[in-house]
Design an enzyme around this catalytic site. Structure first.
Site, PDB file in Angstrom:
ATOM      1  N   ASN A 139       0.816  -1.227   0.000  1.00 21.11           N
ATOM      2  CA  ASN A 139       0.000   0.000   0.000  1.00 21.11           C
ATOM      3  C   ASN A 139       0.847   1.273   0.000  1.00 21.11           C
ATOM      4  OD1 ASN A 139       0.762  -0.489   2.682  1.00 21.11           O
ATOM      5  ND2 ASN A 139      -1.153   0.260   3.550  1.00 21.11           N
TER       6      ASN A 139
ATOM      7  N   ASN B 194      -5.140  -1.023  13.173  1.00 15.87           N
ATOM      8  CA  ASN B 194      -6.156  -1.842  12.551  1.00 15.87           C
ATOM      9  C   ASN B 194      -5.600  -3.247  12.272  1.00 15.87           C
ATOM     10  OD1 ASN B 194      -8.446  -2.647  11.251  1.00 15.87           O
ATOM     11  ND2 ASN B 194      -8.088  -1.460   9.385  1.00 15.87           N
TER      12      ASN B 194
ATOM     13  N   ASP C 136       3.575  -5.580  11.733  1.00 17.20           N
ATOM     14  CA  ASP C 136       2.707  -4.576  11.093  1.00 17.20           C
ATOM     15  C   ASP C 136       3.242  -3.170  11.388  1.00 17.20           C
ATOM     16  OD1 ASP C 136       0.758  -3.478   9.524  1.00 17.20           O
ATOM     17  OD2 ASP C 136      -0.912  -3.925  10.873  1.00 17.20           O
TER      18      ASP C 136
ATOM     19  N   HIS D 268       3.750   6.639  10.829  1.00 16.82           N
ATOM     20  CA  HIS D 268       2.989   7.797  10.334  1.00 16.82           C
ATOM     21  C   HIS D 268       3.671   9.064  10.838  1.00 16.82           C
ATOM     22  CE1 HIS D 268      -0.376   5.599   8.629  1.00 16.82           C
ATOM     23  NE2 HIS D 268      -0.473   4.873   9.740  1.00 16.82           N
TER      24      HIS D 268
HETATM   25  O1  DOR Z   1      -2.769  -0.370  11.498  1.00 20.45           O
HETATM   26  C1  DOR Z   1      -2.649  -0.519  10.313  1.00 20.45           C
HETATM   27  N1  DOR Z   1      -1.837   0.259   9.573  1.00 20.45           N
HETATM   28  N2  DOR Z   1      -3.346  -1.475   9.732  1.00 20.45           N
HETATM   29  C2  DOR Z   1      -3.381  -1.613   8.407  1.00 20.45           C
HETATM   30  O2  DOR Z   1      -4.056  -2.492   7.945  1.00 20.45           O
HETATM   31  C3  DOR Z   1      -2.662  -0.679   7.531  1.00 20.45           C
HETATM   32  C4  DOR Z   1      -1.529  -0.081   8.226  1.00 20.45           C
HETATM   33  C5  DOR Z   1      -0.962   1.097   7.512  1.00 20.45           C
HETATM   34  O3  DOR Z   1      -0.669   0.986   6.308  1.00 20.45           O
HETATM   35  O4  DOR Z   1      -0.791   2.137   8.137  1.00 20.45           O
HETATM   36 ZN    ZN Z   2      -3.465  -4.997   7.645  1.00 25.68          ZN
HETATM   37 ZN    ZN Z   3      -0.241  -3.858   7.600  1.00 27.97          ZN
END
Ligand code: DOR
Ligand code: ZN
Ligand code: ZN
Length: 431
Positions: free
Chosen positions: A97, A281, A308, A312
């Protein structure tokens, strides 16, 4: 460079080795294990004193977000892989992503080209399932695999069209790669920002129920059963995810599950206020869920610990939980959180920790590593399980400082990360 790692406690599940010994590394490969007597062999060698520390096959993080290209203000391949190396990871799988998303052979090649110049650890790209992650048109999966993708995933969301996802699973099975599944029914989340329940109500924040995850976990397991695809379920957070994986395994479905440190180390009750550093998430869940995740990891139903890692910008995370983006960083805290919350609490032995962070991820992804047999690439993590310290986000080398674990007291420190016989991270004091 040749390395002589002396007096470390070797933990190698693949070779059932759980004892103090020396390892000799020559030309980037494991060349010998045991007491080395012949000094002649030690020419041109760098000695690492590993007494009091564990020597383990390098960790592989099956789930990170490196944000490049497109979101370089959050992280780059250079900073994200440096953070991973500091966390003891010798390899990472960056999710697709990015902007543009990793949805073509060219984009996979681009990630590999940047990694080649900017990363000291292995980077195994994950290709998107649909073009632009729009959920409409399948990507060229065979082409991406040819370019070097090691898995496919739509992470950040689920492919809501089950027919399309089934087709992609067939393609993945044909190409011999696993499908890494983010499980979330988009039509059920609304504006949810944390686990649904009393805690969310008390903070006045919209909730995300367990079923948002569970219905897609069930669907994806059934699709894997029908297609024969190897399904790996990302960031499992609910007790029913664990039960369904247990059941699917009993049925012979090729399924595996990962748990992220925040999901086993923290419950929703620890969210102190409307603070977006606690927003990810799937969300932090109830104590009942956390207990089941720890149990699942202990039994081996849950085979993988991954981070994960989702960096940010500071401004973005200063917003309210309702408005801020989902995600927390994880590369530099995962090992210590796993030692503190799983090993020290008796859920995992040190050996089982190595299985969850190295051996199993390597097997699932089908890449070398996960063991320290003679002749294998010398990808090695040296760490202890005793050092006590407080996590300090200001020491992170990741651009992301968004963690709910700032100030948390933990045990376990990474001292060396070695890739192909080269020291890519070395602890030199401080926190
Ligand atoms: O917490 C999350 N951050 N869950 C996700 O599925 C995406 C990820 C992100 O790309 O920041
Ligand atoms: Zn995810
Ligand atoms: Zn992820």
């Amino acid at each position: 460079m040749n390395l002589w790692i002396k007096n470390g406690h070797l933990l190698d599940p693949a070779n059932r080795c759980d004892e103090i010994c020396d390892i000799y590394i020559k030309e980037g490969k494991v060349a010998g294990i045991g007491s080395l007597s012949s000094d002649a062999e030690m020419e041109n060698v760098t000695v690492i004193d590993a007494s009091g520390k564990y020597v383990m096959p390098g960790f592989l993080d099956l789930h990170v977000h490196l944000r490049e290209p497109g979101f370089e203000y959050k992280e780059t391949i250079r900073t994200g892989t440096a953070a991973a190396a500091k966390g003891g990871f010798t390899a990472v799988c960056p999710m697709p992503n990015t902007k543009p998303s990793t949805d073509s052979p060219e984009m996979v090649q681009k990630i590999l080209d940047i990694a080649e110049k900017d990363s000291k650890i292995h980077v195994y790209p994950v290709g998107a399932v649909t073009k632009g992650q729009m959920g409409e048109e399948m990507t060229d999966i065979a082409g991406m695999v040819k370019a070097g993708a090691k898995a496919i995933s739509e992470d950040g969301k689920s492919v809501m069209n089950a027919g399309l996802y089934r087709e992609a699973m067939r393609e993945a099975a044909k190409a011999g790669i696993p499908v890494l599944a983010h499980c979330e029914d988009k039509n059920m989340v609304g504006n949810g920002a944390m686990n649904a329940g009393e805690k969310a109500d008390s903070l006045g924040i919209e909730g995300i129920t367990n079923a948002v995850e569970d219905v897609i976990v069930a669907r994806d397991i059934l699709l894997a059963k029908e297609t024969g695809a190897a399904l790996h379920l990302c960031h499992c957070s609910t007790k029913d995810s664990v039960s369904m994986i247990r059941f699917a395994k009993e049925q012979g479905v090729e399924v595996s599950g990962e748990v992220c440190p925040h999901h086993f180390a923290m419950t929703e009750d620890e969210i102190p206020a409307d603070d977006a550093n606690y927003k990810m998430n799937p969300p932090l869940r109830s104590k009942e869920d956390v207990d089941m995740l720890c149990q699942g990891l202990s039994e081996g139903v849950m085979e993988v610990i991954s981070t994960d890692h989702a960096p940010h910008g500071e401004e973005e995370k200063k917003k309210s939980m309702a408005e801020a983006p989902f995600g927390i960083v994880g590369s530099e805290t995962a090992y210590a959180l796993a030692v503190t919350h799983l090993v020290k609490k008796g859920y995992l032995t040190p050996m089982q920790l190595v299985e969850r962070m190295s051996t199993n991820p390597c097997r699932i992804l089908g890449v070398p590593g996960g063991n320290l047999s003679v002749g294998m690439p010398a990808d090695i993590t040296i760490a202890d399980m005793d050092s006590v310290y407080e996590i300090d986000k200001d020491t992170f080398v990741s651009k992301g400082k968004n963690t709910p674990f700032h100030g948390a007291r933990v045990q376990g420190r990474v001292y060396y990360t070695i890739v192909g016989g080269e020291i890519v991270y070395q602890y030199n004091g401080g926190r």
